[in-house]
Design a protein around this motif. Sequence first.
Motif, short mmCIF file in Angstrom:
data_model
loop_
_atom_site.label_atom_id
_atom_site.label_comp_id
_atom_site.label_asym_id
_atom_site.label_seq_id
_atom_site.Cartn_x
_atom_site.Cartn_y
_atom_site.Cartn_z
N UNK A 125 -60.13 19.55 -9.68
CA UNK A 125 -60.95 20.89 -9.93
C UNK A 125 -61.49 21.44 -8.91
N UNK A 126 -62.17 20.53 -8.09
CA UNK A 126 -62.94 20.80 -6.74
C UNK A 126 -61.73 21.65 -5.92
N UNK A 127 -60.75 20.94 -5.50
CA UNK A 127 -59.71 21.42 -4.89
C UNK A 127 -59.10 22.61 -5.17
N UNK A 128 -58.95 22.81 -6.47
CA UNK A 128 -58.41 23.92 -7.09
C UNK A 128 -59.26 25.21 -6.82
N UNK A 129 -60.85 24.98 -7.04
CA UNK A 129 -61.58 26.12 -6.66
C UNK A 129 -61.15 26.73 -5.30
N UNK A 130 -60.93 25.68 -4.47
CA UNK A 130 -60.92 26.08 -3.02
C UNK A 130 -59.57 27.10 -2.78
N UNK A 131 -58.49 26.27 -3.62
CA UNK A 131 -57.30 27.13 -3.55
C UNK A 131 -57.14 28.29 -4.30
N UNK A 132 -58.06 28.53 -5.31
CA UNK A 132 -57.98 29.91 -5.93
C UNK A 132 -58.83 30.99 -4.76
N UNK A 133 -59.92 30.41 -4.15
CA UNK A 133 -60.42 30.98 -3.01
C UNK A 133 -59.41 31.61 -2.00
N UNK A 134 -58.77 30.62 -1.40
CA UNK A 134 -57.77 31.05 -0.37
C UNK A 134 -56.67 32.01 -0.73
N UNK A 135 -56.06 31.63 -1.91
CA UNK A 135 -54.88 32.49 -2.24
C UNK A 135 -55.42 33.61 -2.68
N UNK A 164 -62.46 36.79 -8.09
CA UNK A 164 -62.56 35.24 -8.20
C UNK A 164 -64.24 35.04 -7.80
N UNK A 165 -64.52 35.90 -7.17
CA UNK A 165 -66.35 35.66 -6.84
C UNK A 165 -67.05 35.92 -8.20
N UNK A 166 -66.29 36.68 -9.36
CA UNK A 166 -67.06 36.77 -10.59
C UNK A 166 -66.69 35.57 -11.65
N UNK A 167 -65.65 34.82 -11.33
CA UNK A 167 -65.23 33.73 -12.27
C UNK A 167 -65.20 32.73 -11.79
N UNK A 168 -65.20 32.12 -10.65
CA UNK A 168 -65.44 30.63 -9.95
C UNK A 168 -66.62 29.96 -10.34
N UNK A 212 -47.54 35.59 -4.93
CA UNK A 212 -48.91 35.18 -4.79
C UNK A 212 -49.73 35.28 -5.81
N UNK A 213 -49.67 36.51 -6.62
CA UNK A 213 -50.11 36.56 -7.53
C UNK A 213 -49.97 35.54 -8.93
N UNK A 214 -48.65 35.20 -8.86
CA UNK A 214 -48.37 34.32 -10.07
C UNK A 214 -48.54 32.82 -9.46
N UNK A 215 -48.38 32.43 -8.32
CA UNK A 215 -48.75 31.06 -7.61
C UNK A 215 -50.11 30.87 -8.05
N UNK A 216 -51.20 31.76 -7.98
CA UNK A 216 -52.66 31.59 -8.29
C UNK A 216 -52.93 31.00 -9.60
N UNK A 217 -51.88 31.02 -10.63
CA UNK A 217 -51.95 30.67 -11.88
C UNK A 217 -51.71 29.04 -11.80
N UNK A 218 -51.18 28.49 -11.00
CA UNK A 218 -51.16 27.12 -10.86
C UNK A 218 -52.55 26.33 -10.82
N UNK A 219 -53.37 26.55 -9.68
CA UNK A 219 -54.41 25.90 -9.66
C UNK A 219 -55.33 26.25 -10.88
N UNK A 220 -55.17 27.46 -11.59
CA UNK A 220 -56.01 27.97 -12.53
C UNK A 220 -55.70 26.95 -13.86
N UNK A 221 -54.47 26.82 -13.89
CA UNK A 221 -53.84 25.99 -15.11
C UNK A 221 -54.46 24.57 -14.99
N UNK A 222 -54.41 24.09 -13.74
CA UNK A 222 -54.93 22.81 -13.36
C UNK A 222 -56.41 22.60 -14.06
N UNK A 223 -57.10 23.66 -13.85
CA UNK A 223 -58.46 23.72 -14.36
C UNK A 223 -58.61 23.57 -15.84
N UNK A 224 -57.69 24.38 -16.52
CA UNK A 224 -57.79 24.26 -17.77
C UNK A 224 -57.22 23.23 -18.42
N UNK A 225 -56.19 22.61 -17.98
CA UNK A 225 -55.87 21.38 -18.52
C UNK A 225 -56.73 20.06 -18.18
#
Lengths: 196, 540, 237
Positions: free
Chosen positions: B280-290, B252-256, B315-328
């Motif tokens: 989008x801002x909060x999803x970055x933080x969510x991905x970071x924590x998750x 995530x350090x590599x992609x955020x 947890x590995x599947x849940x992290x798809x949700x904030x990622x999806x938020x960004x893409x949409x």
Amino acid sequence: MTTSVEHSDEFRAGRELGLNHVKLGMWLFLASEVMFFGGLISAFLHYKLNNPSLESGLLDVLLVGGNTFVLLTSSYTVVMALAAARAGNSAGLVRNLLLTAVLGAAFLAGQGYEFASLIREGMTPTSSVFGSSFFTLTGFHGLHVLVGLLWALRNLAKALRGGFDQGRSLGVEIFGLYWHFVDIVWIVLFTVIYLI
Amino acid sequence: MTSSRTPASGAFQTLRRYISWNTDHKVIGIQYLVTTFTFFLIGGALAMVMRTELSQPGVDLLNGAEYNRFMTNHGSVMLFLWIIPVFSGFANFMLPIMIGAKDMAFPRLNAASFWLIPPAGVIMLTSFFVGAADAGWTAYVPLSIQSADGQSLWAVSVILLGTSSIMGAINFVTTTITMRAPGITIWRLPLFVWAMMATALLVIMATPVLTAGLVLVALDRLAGTLFFSVEAGGNPILWQNIFWFYSHPAVYIMVLPGMGIVSEIFPVFSRKPIFGYKMIALSSMAISVLGLTVWAHHMFTSGLDPRLRVPYMITSMVIAVPTGVKIFSWLATIWDGKIRLQTPMLFSLGFISMFLIGGITGIFLASIPFDIHVHDTYFVVAHLHFVLFGGAVSAVYAGLYYWFPKITGRMYDENLGKLHFLMNFVGTNLSYLPMFLAGMLGMPRRVADYAPEFTSLNVLATMGAVLLGSSTLPFIYNAIISWAKGPRASANPWRGLTLEWSVTSPPPPHNFEQTPAVDHGPYDYGQPRQLEQPASAAAD
Amino acid sequence: MSERTTFAVAVLVLVLIAVGLLAADQVNLLPALAATRATEVDRLFRMLVGIATVIFLIVEGGLVYAVLRFRRRKGDDAEGVAYHGNNALELVWTLIPAILVVVVGFSSYRSLARIERPDQNPMVVEVVGRQFTWLFLYPQEGLTTSELHVPLGQPVRLELTSEDVIHSFWVPNFLAKRDATPGRVSELLFTASQLGSFPIRCAELCGAGHAIMTSQVVVHTPDDFEAWMAAQVAASE
């Protein structure tokens, strides 16, 4: 070059939040150090719980307990040093920095004694998994104390030159943060290694 | 004092400035970008040798032992010397300007973070002379304990690079919190800054754990300690836990930051505000924590207590949700826009397209029963290259083209940029799509040789690799020629609204003549929506 | 939304679902299955492929459509429409993926429980990984072989370990894999459902010979297996 007014303007957002940037930087650094020790502690605990070793009976709880008290006292002297610096009390600052350094050195000496007696009794970094994790964990802590000790001496020299006069106590405060961190890590280590 | 602050003016005659100690964040930014890109080319060269070997079954160019050294250093160079530090380069140049500051909070610490990188890189690569590291970038024990001397050099190199990374992160967080210009509130920070904050927090929390693990490995190798000695009771799984505790957040350090970069580009090139800024801002933080809670999904076949695996699948599947938020949100940003398909936008669109494939296959990998089959196969190699190459590297290119005029004061050649994009997009898909199949059909990873049935898939992948390797040529040519004598760029060639576009190209020594005062968010593009009018809709 | 848009969206959704189901049914990307538990994994895989196809088509399709439809036309220097967000839409595209995650997670969990359900009276074979070969020990017969022979339809429990570094035992046709770690024993269950010979590959980097650390699972009829075993025992005396 920027004037001091402009320079302090640079950190206006920090001042509005009540955060000094050097202090914040130190807190963040200490957070990373907590995680570093966390890694070493988890390795130690893993082996302590899964590979119980007779060697743990060789640990001298009384001696190191006393050593712990020495380090805790040095945190007290650091607090006193900061109070003195804030109050412009140069003599108090010098005295407490000196005491901190002496107590820090005493702690290191005590650790050295514990290490030497353990090695004499056959527990070394290479004698067992327990030995490896004990010496690595306490060794890195000792290194951190040594760094703190050198920093205390440097601050002592600066205090003698009047470098912290007129309430310019930030350097002492930053040093204090580091020193308290080293102390708190030791409390965790002492608990995990010697007490439980 | 003044001599170490000689500013960047972005031209060759001041080359000396870039190879010496300089505390100006803009100079340091350029130093990072050029240095890491050089390591990218080295990592790529290592890959080209590997793909040549793999174009045919059998062991021709490299034997098994040599292949392992190339493979290990390819991965290690790409991850630790390219994709992680390159974003520090962007952050260094842009972050202070984006928040209206004159420099980073700790300029000398900043220079020091950069100067750890060249020696660390040299140490890692010269290890080839003493028997290079060969246990993969993951350095599993006991294999890595038994490797040649280069493995110890590898460990030292990675410790230095981790230290550099942490130092940079401390600077980014402190600067963002304490040095924002008046009016730049938390909710007016550009999304690249949010992304760097989320990244920096991960760097600070996760990297030191790897350092601890590397210390244990180095002590076992050099001082005879017994952490991972099976005879003495050492546990190889302990290394896996310590290693992945860092190395998963590492991805995530590599992609955020890359996600932050494309979040900057979409609004500018669609002439519309970013859609869903706060999410989008909060999803970055969510991905970071998750991201700190998923690491054992790399260990599903390790023979862990079976019940322990399930929380990590979740947890590995849940992290798809904030990622999806960004893409949409990105999709909604370009929707109804006036899309300009210049190179930064092309690479940003390519980012979504290819990161999507990487992300979807990540869900496959999170599903334990399926992962059991494809773990440690070419399916994973394909997945990681889609997210890292198709994803992160596309974002890096997008950023390089987007900020090229600002950094160098000159404009790049757009036709060469488009050519680069086309070659890169086709090359990436051609290289890595066949690998999904190879993995599912039975090809393990990290092999110098394979069963003949995998030949055609490997030939395709090698062809893609050749195309990918060649695709860097138009970019390098474009970058050098344009920097030397491209047309001079204006302050704001893209009509952007973030603060870096309000200063000259390149920026003046202290970035701003006066501290800017900001009174609006960074994405106020577009004209307000006109109410639906029957027949006589006003002209746009 | 207008009636026409609603209708178009409904048709699109139905088409996407149909394509997803078709993809799930037709996909043929796994090796020939030769173990009973593999069919469960295959079923899960098809479900994942169906869902992934739909998501892929929606997002990539949306991307391509947007680029084509909203591309700046020559001479149009106007700005785009200035909306910053839409709470309802953002809620939908957070909730639907969350629901999908729950569905996929639950299905995966159920499949996992099924494929790791212990057998009654399995045949136990000890597997030892060693740079760069696999050894199979049949404890009852005291036999060691370099290939894994099993009877068709017989539940097998493998107990895996290593003599040196970490290896990983993988039979692609069984969709089954487990690491062989020194100092530990891990377990892998399977029941062969096809006769024949199936490759075993090492799936954890173990040194210079990692790529050639291969073997075979040979599945016999129960009678042939008995015969094979008897011959092996006789030969080793």
